[in-house]
Structures are given as C-alpha cells and as structure tokens.
Design a protein around this motif. Sequence first.
Motif, PDB file in Angstrom:
ATOM      1  N   SER A  82     -18.121 -30.422 -30.921  1.00  0.00           N
ATOM      2  CA  SER A  82     -18.352 -30.128 -32.333  1.00  0.00           C
ATOM      3  C   SER A  82     -17.559 -31.112 -33.178  1.00  0.00           C
ATOM      4  N   THR A 140      -9.813 -20.251 -35.963  1.00  0.00           N
ATOM      5  CA  THR A 140     -11.245 -20.144 -36.272  1.00  0.00           C
ATOM      6  C   THR A 140     -11.825 -18.892 -35.625  1.00  0.00           C
ATOM      7  N   ARG A 174     -10.338 -17.920 -32.145  1.00  0.00           N
ATOM      8  CA  ARG A 174      -9.845 -18.949 -31.230  1.00  0.00           C
ATOM      9  C   ARG A 174      -8.399 -19.310 -31.559  1.00  0.00           C
ATOM     10  N   THR A 224     -11.587 -29.591 -27.000  1.00  0.00           N
ATOM     11  CA  THR A 224     -12.387 -28.920 -28.018  1.00  0.00           C
ATOM     12  C   THR A 224     -13.832 -28.846 -27.530  1.00  0.00           C
ATOM     13  N   GLN A 225     -14.619 -28.051 -28.215  1.00  0.00           N
ATOM     14  CA  GLN A 225     -16.047 -28.031 -27.944  1.00  0.00           C
ATOM     15  C   GLN A 225     -16.677 -29.312 -28.496  1.00  0.00           C
ATOM     16  N   THR A 238     -16.773 -30.997 -36.227  1.00  0.00           N
ATOM     17  CA  THR A 238     -15.830 -30.293 -37.098  1.00  0.00           C
ATOM     18  C   THR A 238     -14.597 -29.844 -36.323  1.00  0.00           C
ATOM     19  N   SER A 239     -14.791 -29.351 -35.098  1.00  0.00           N
ATOM     20  CA  SER A 239     -13.657 -28.938 -34.265  1.00  0.00           C
ATOM     21  C   SER A 239     -12.771 -30.129 -33.918  1.00  0.00           C
ATOM     22  N   LYS A 269     -21.871 -25.881 -38.870  1.00  0.00           N
ATOM     23  CA  LYS A 269     -20.495 -26.386 -38.856  1.00  0.00           C
ATOM     24  C   LYS A 269     -19.561 -25.504 -39.678  1.00  0.00           C
ATOM     25  N   SER A 313     -16.913 -23.600 -37.791  1.00  0.00           N
ATOM     26  CA  SER A 313     -15.796 -24.316 -37.168  1.00  0.00           C
ATOM     27  C   SER A 313     -14.704 -24.675 -38.162  1.00  0.00           C
ATOM     28  N   SER A 363     -20.318 -23.690 -32.608  1.00  0.00           N
ATOM     29  CA  SER A 363     -19.723 -25.024 -32.736  1.00  0.00           C
ATOM     30  C   SER A 363     -20.591 -26.080 -32.068  1.00  0.00           C
TER      31      SER A 363
END
Length: 247
Positions: free
Chosen positions: A174, A233, A149, A171-172, A176-177, A103, A106, A93
């Motif tokens: 990322s 995910t 996750r 979130t990380q 997308t996350s 991506k 994620s 991610s």
Amino acid sequence: MKNCKKFLILFLSVLILSSCASKDGIKRIKIGHGLDQSHPVHIAMEYLAKRAAEKSNGQLKISVYPSQQLGTERECLELLQIGSLGMTKVSASVLEGFVPDFKVFSLPFVFQSDEHKFKFFESETGKQLLVSTEKFWMRGLNYYDAGSRSFYTKAKPILTPDDLKGLKIRTQESPTSVKLVNALGGSATPISYGELYTGLQAGVVDGAENNPPSFFTSRHYEVCKYYSLDEHTAVPDVLLISTVVWN
C-alpha cells in the motif's frame, strides 16, 4: 495473430468458467485469502459458506482456500478481475492499489472509536465505496472488522516515532502505508504476509505492523518479543466478488 487471439479468448473462457463451475446444477465459487485457518476472519468465511449452502438448499457451494493457497492478496485481486477466481478477501490497504479511494483506510487515526468505525461501514458513503469497485471488474460485498494495527519488533519496543529510525518495517503493498512508516522514520519494506515469518527470522525486516489476532495466529510472537499497542490505523478487510460471477 488471429490464432493467438482465438487462444487468448479460449484461455480466458476456461478461466472464467472455472471460477464458478456448474455440475448437476450446483454452482461452485472459490474464495482465496491469505489468513491462517485459525483466524477469526477465516472462520467467518467458513460460516458464510455453510449458510450459503443452507439457504440455497445445496445449490451454491463456496469453498474457502486460506493461507495464500490461491496466491497473494494482489494476485487474488488480479485473478478476480479476469474472472478466474470467484471471490477473495483482502485488506483495504492492498485494495488501494486497484481502487485508489480505499487509501483513506491507511491514514493514521482516521476513526475516533470502534463505534465511529462501524458507523462508517454501515453509512451510505461506506456502501458507495464498496460499490465503486465495480468499474475495476470486482464488487465489494462487505467489510470485515480487522481491529487496529500496531507495531511489533524483534529488538526493542516502539514507544515514540524515534524508535522506528533505522528499522526495516514490513508493510502491506500500500503506497499510503509505505509513506506512513517512512514519515515516522522507519524504512518501509512491503513483502507478502505469507513470507513475513521467514523474513523476520532471516532479518529481511526488523518488525512489522498488524492487529493482535494476526500477530497471534501467524505466530510472529515467536520471533518478535515486543508488541507496541499504538493502534495507528484501523484497516478493514473487504470481501469481494468478481463481476464476471456477480453478473
């Protein structure tokens, strides 16, 4: 201006040499990552270091630095690109911010099963994805299974997307996350993994999402009483080496 350029070249040269220093013919490589020493992935990297020393008859020494000793995942990737760090392990991610194709990991419910996931890792497409990192001055070596996750929270369980409304979820780093959590009704809050425990305690975030081993080894269960096993995910970890060292 010329002196500045000379200094920059000298500085980068020192950084590059420090990532894979050689003394008495022994090559030394540092691996930096953000997980705790008790985490299975850290243990796997320690085993890698042991086997590398055995296979090279002591001519290759890999030192593993856990718990963000050498920086956050993003910082380690940046150090990797300029050659001041030899290797790192990051979440796919976070790698998305450097290599956009990552991506895909994620996205929610991409894999139908563990078998499907492992088959992709070993496929030509999975291998090509690792190699695609080379144009970004790093080379992917392998995937580490990081499980699936799920959300965990302080005040209530997450049984439906509606339960995320009004909650700040870590979130990380990322895009997308972040989009995923926001789309489900939560308020995505990217913060460093190393800062998450205190962030949960202080109320900076109301919860987070991660795999069970990370939830346990980080002791986040001391703050978050609810772990909702939705497995939205299955983001792998990726072991990378600087192309400066690789080449």
